[in-house]
Design an enzyme around this catalytic site. Sequence first.
Site, PDB file in Angstrom:
ATOM      1  CG  HIS A 184     -22.653  -5.632 -30.298  1.00 57.94           C
ATOM      2  ND1 HIS A 184     -22.529  -6.648 -28.840  1.00 57.94           N
ATOM      3  CD2 HIS A 184     -21.950  -4.513 -29.683  1.00 57.94           C
ATOM      4  CE1 HIS A 184     -22.084  -6.114 -28.076  1.00 57.94           C
ATOM      5  NE2 HIS A 184     -21.769  -4.940 -28.190  1.00 57.94           N
ATOM      6  CE1 TYR A 467      38.990 -18.257 -20.715  1.00 57.18           C
ATOM      7  CE2 TYR A 467      38.953 -17.151 -18.664  1.00 57.18           C
ATOM      8  CZ  TYR A 467      39.521 -17.450 -20.054  1.00 57.18           C
ATOM      9  OH  TYR A 467      40.476 -16.681 -20.721  1.00 57.18           O
ATOM     10  CG  ASP A 562      39.390 -20.883 -11.524  1.00 57.20           C
ATOM     11  OD1 ASP A 562      39.555 -19.852 -11.098  1.00 57.20           O
ATOM     12  OD2 ASP A 562      39.319 -20.903 -12.714  1.00 57.20           O
ATOM     13  CE  LYS A 590      38.488 -12.461 -13.473  1.00 57.00           C
ATOM     14  NZ  LYS A 590      38.781 -11.408 -14.675  1.00 57.00           N
TER      15      LYS A 590
END
Length: 764
Positions: A184, A467, A562, A590
């Site tokens: 084949h 953190y 936090d 921030k």
Amino acid sequence: MFRHAVRVTMDATTDPTEESAVQHRRSRQHVVDMCRTMLARGYLKATEGNVSVRVPGHRLYAVTPSNYDYDRMRVEDICIVDFDGKHVPDDSGVDLKPSIECGMHANIYRERPDVNAVVHTHQPYASALAFLRKPIPALTDEQVRFLGREVAIIDYAPSGTSFLARNVQKKVASGDNAFIIANHGVVAVGTDPDRAVFNMALLEKVSIAYLLALTSEAGKVHTIPTAIREIAFGKLRADEKRIAAQITEAVEPLRVPADEALPSADAVTAQTTDEASGAEPAPLGYAISAYPDVDDVMRRLKALTAQPVRGLRHDALLDVLNYFDTKCRASKEITDRAKRRIPGGVQHNLAFNYPFPLAIEKAEGAYLVDRDGNTYIDFLQAGGPTILGSNYGPVNERVAEVVRECGPVTGLFHEYELKLAEIIHRYMPHIQMYRSLGSGTEAVMAAVRGARAFTGKKMVIKVGGAYHGWSDTMVYGLRVPGTYRMNAKGIPFGATARTREAFPHDLGQLRRKLIENRLRGGTAAVVVEPVGPESGTRPAPRDFNAKVRELCDEFGALLIFDEVVTGFRLGLGGAAGYFGVTPDLTVLGKAVSGGYPMAGGVGGRADVMAVFGSGLDGKSGAHIQVGGTLSANPLSCAAGYFAIEEMARTGAPVIAGRAGDRLTRGLQRLIDSYGLPYVAYNQGSIVHLECSGVMLLDMRNPVKLLKENKARKRLMEQMGAAYTAHGIITLAGSRMYTSMADTDAVIDDALGRFDQVFALVEGV
């Protein structure tokens, strides 16, 4: 090379509207590219043979149609078939029948999870061995490494029959990658389309050599030593098991239809502009349009860490590193110089990037420009504070006026100290009083000290992995839950003796810690990041904060939120407003000064805040010492006040949140289309893209942590470098912060770049 053809195709098919015309376009394109490559090399002729590619994340594969000229084949001509061998028609408008060997392909994919592409050809030299019904022994270690212990003969059965399909299935279970079908042709399989074509070509090369050896000295063909054969085959099986694990350990991907309209930040901007056209500020809202299904996210993250790492191809990684070497020379030169005067070469942890830090010269809106003039889409946004976008002009102009009038600092009282405290209270009513400090780290230190002074108790509990800055008390269980003092170098044991950690979202363990602490004099405070540790890297369940509030009330502990990242980023009411939970103390940072210095402060209930009263003699209820020469300086307080005003006027948190929605949904669509195990989710404008899952490792499985931590961290660094090389700045290659500056066009541009990076991943 076929791989380069694929890369071009990937870049050309990133438009979602293009993808929607034909389902599973990427897999179909792989089939077309494979056929073209093999046709050009002479391995396929006219209509003989057939080729297929697994559709990632589905029990489907794309396969060539029956009796169709390969030279004329188009993407839409490729058929989609399920793993039962049944044709799955679609609305592409093309009605071709799939190859008669569908059953054979389906059986291979069911039997071998590591196989993602199958090639069946009638190539001449291998077919000669098919007529001889002669297997190819282990002639070289390269052959064994890629094809298997031997190229076995599959028993004959008529083409297109279930008998042939079953015969093939029995043989492929051996783990070999190439087979000769008696009378084949051949079958070659691979972990990706490129590998399948390579294996087929290697089979033809080996067939030629074996036939020549047989004809020149019959009976005297020597094979490689058995030991070498087994070592080479062992490497092959290791690769196959690794690839198979990526499929068997995977979960059902999130389906994002190619024609689905992505969420729009522009629409929110237009609505906000219309509603705020008068004197009144824009209606307030929250950045999170729909809270993530935490159980589903964690299930996907666990599946990611259960699989082997899936990173960039080696050649792609070399291209990424070459970008830094050739396009970022000025950054490398100055950061190398900096190492002589600055420990590590940079001052801020966010700047430590692989392979070296970039030196940024310009920031504006959604973009950064480095020292070499390269422009990047900024999804770092200074670690989160610039919700309005970087270097926001309207705030800068008003701050400049204040500085011109009184300078950046006087050491005496200034009206903007009061204005900042008042505007914070306006949008966060639970912050009845506010004390400005120098940073988020200082604010956490002050909050813990204040909680101890107010309650008269000493123990503090944090969530492991979170953190909360770098103060002595809180460098405990840092980033990796269960690690206690692993990162506490230089910190005396006494400094952390009264700090405990509970595993993320484990309310049962938190209760046990509170009970234990009661025997030690009680718990002063429980400190949490409201969306989960590391800005939601381990996302908190929707009701987690409310249940922590109940435990704090039961045990007489203060609850400290936090909100250094979430304050104003989730909305002007912060996480407390979004979750409907009132903490006793809130730490801000921030965003509270709009990206200017003095990015920190603590606020809360008036009776608790009384312990922060100013004065040298401790009158007015003052019990603790906090301070700082630059705390509450006019420049920073004015910047914070103006930034919060602008966020309220423009609806910036909501706009940024919708940008995060658009980015996340687009990433989920790309992950699905590439069949990657990566996980993308967001909490408004905080977007997570987990490719390695290193942040999900913990000490509950220390062996896995020790064994996989380096490899997964390395992958995260490499993916971050790849994003950078394609013009996207992220936080450590796994987190992104969107801003008001991220229009739909910016997000769509970013998604096109992520598409290019994902096309470079191994096995795609």
